[in-house]
Design an enzyme around this catalytic site. Structure first.
Site, PDB file in Angstrom:
ATOM      1  N   TYR A   1      23.809 -23.720  43.894  1.00  0.00           N
ATOM      2  CA  TYR A   1      22.607 -23.574  43.074  1.00  0.00           C
ATOM      3  C   TYR A   1      21.712 -22.480  43.655  1.00  0.00           C
ATOM      4  CZ  TYR A   1      23.854 -28.163  41.069  1.00  0.00           C
ATOM      5  OH  TYR A   1      24.498 -29.213  40.457  1.00  0.00           O
TER       6      TYR A   1
ATOM      7  N   SER B   1      23.716 -34.122  33.354  1.00  0.00           N
ATOM      8  CA  SER B   1      23.396 -33.631  32.009  1.00  0.00           C
ATOM      9  C   SER B   1      23.224 -34.744  30.981  1.00  0.00           C
ATOM     10  CB  SER B   1      24.462 -32.644  31.520  1.00  0.00           C
ATOM     11  OG  SER B   1      23.952 -31.823  30.485  1.00  0.00           O
ATOM     12  N   PRO B   2      22.425 -35.782  31.280  1.00  0.00           N
ATOM     13  CA  PRO B   2      22.230 -36.866  30.308  1.00  0.00           C
ATOM     14  C   PRO B   2      21.457 -36.424  29.067  1.00  0.00           C
ATOM     15  CG  PRO B   2      20.663 -37.074  32.096  1.00  0.00           C
ATOM     16  CD  PRO B   2      21.629 -35.996  32.504  1.00  0.00           C
TER      17      PRO B   2
ATOM     18  N   GLY C   1      22.040 -30.792  28.371  1.00  0.00           N
ATOM     19  CA  GLY C   1      21.556 -29.439  28.567  1.00  0.00           C
ATOM     20  C   GLY C   1      20.327 -29.102  27.745  1.00  0.00           C
TER      21      GLY C   1
END
Length: 348
Positions: free
Chosen positions: A56, A208-209, A212
């Site tokens: 990241y 990613s619940p 996005g």
């Protein structure tokens, strides 16, 4: 007061929401001071898990997390990070080999300013490396005290099983978690990943619940809303409105927004509560970019969806269905390399 859950069979108590730090740094929010404030705000609200990765923002993200945990807050946090992705211009600095894992963990420990990592995760499968080599290296790191546990992220069901069998066969520490993509719009994990995780007692930390940002509530019928420019630029396959799969995601998001409104909920709370409803899920990763984003998500852990609402969700997106393959996070070589599917194709 936060009601904590157990992370698989580890005995570790984790908050229902995990703070995903991916949006701090060059990829999204470049303001380090604001990122630190968001992290502190999350901890003050009862979140006790932070998830980051060396890839990241090429390590900047881990540095921000390390800065936020300085001054006595480290002991209160179950700290998770990942290895696998290429972190710089050197092609040797990636993968799941023993050589790279031993180098990557030292880099992460330095950036995070800590003497140990609570959960060290293989960010993606590495078809070029035997799973025995990866697990053997991670087992050594546990014995050295540099990590406490290790797990996987976005692995195929058979790879999860292979990891468990390899650890048992070699009498090594075993992977204790899996981190799959999972949301109302991406439900493929329900087919095998989540049942396999339950079978082996793994802790599950879905990423990613909000799909996005598709389930953030910005899409309503009649609106001309579109993905944030940063998301569209970074992941056009997931956010380009001209793509058919994304058009279908928008239609589903609009219907889910109407359902949430009828239930007296924000779509964000409905989406997060849906993921937390699955019995295999230990904690769900949220990825706020701003303090406002964090506040909008914090209350979701207290929401309980009725059977009627859950049935309506199933009608909008059927169980096991992921609308767009781009949301699966990983495509194995068996799909991306034609030579794996065509006898003799490599020589033609």
């Amino acid at each position: 007061m936060t009601t904590y859950r157990t992370l698989g069979r580890t005995g570790v108590k984790v908050s229902p929401l995990t703070l995903g730090a991916m949006n701090f740094g060059a990829w999204a929010n470049r303001d380090h001071d604001e990122a630190v404030k968001i992290i502190h705000q999350a901890l003050d609200a009862g979140i006790n898990v932070i998830d980051t990765a060396d890839v990241y923002s090429r390590g900047e993200n881990e540095e921000i997390v390390g800065k936020a945990l300085a001054g006595g807050r480290r002991d209160d946090v179950f700290l998770a990070t990942k290895f696998h992705g290429q972190v710089d211009d050197n092609p040797q600095h990636q993968g799941n080999s023993r050589r790279w894992i031993f180098k990557a963990v030292e880099n992460s420990l330095r950036r995070l300013n800590t003497d140990h990592i609570d959960l060290y995760q293989a960010h993606r499968p590495d078809p070029s490396t035997d799973i025995e080599e990866t697990i053997g290296a991670l087992d050594d790191l546990v014995r050295q005290g540099k990590i406490r546990y290790f797990g996987t992220t976005t692995f195929e069901p058979h790879q999860i099983v292979e990891g468990q069998w390899a650890a048992e066969r070699l009498r090594l520490q075993r992977p204790v978690t899996e981190q799959p993509p999972y949301s109302v719009l991406a439900r493929a994990a329900e087919r095998a990943v989540l049942p396999v995780a339950e079978r082996y007692g793994l802790g599950v930390l879905p990423w990613s619940p909000l799909a996005g940002g598709w389930l953030s509530g910005r899409y309503r019928k009649g609106d001309q809303g579109h993905a944030e420019s940063s998301r569209l630029e970074r992941q056009p396959h997931r956010h380009d409105p001209a793509l058919e799969a994304n058009r279908r995601k928008r239609e589903a998001a609009e219907l889910l927004g109407e359902l949430a409104e009828e239930a007296g909920l924000s779509l964000i709370h409905l989406a997060l509560a849906f993921v937390l409803e699955h019995p295999a899920v230990s904690t769900v990763i949220i990825g706020p970019r701003t303090q406002e984003h964090l506040v909008s998500q914090l209350g979701a852990a207290d929401v309980r969806l009725t059977r009627d609402v859950l049935d309506r969700i199933d009608e909008i997106v059927a169980p096991g269905v992921t609308i767009s393959p781009a949301d699966e996070g990983y495509q194995p070589p068996s799909l991306t390399d034609a030579a794996t599917r065509r006898r003799g194709a490599a020589g033609r």
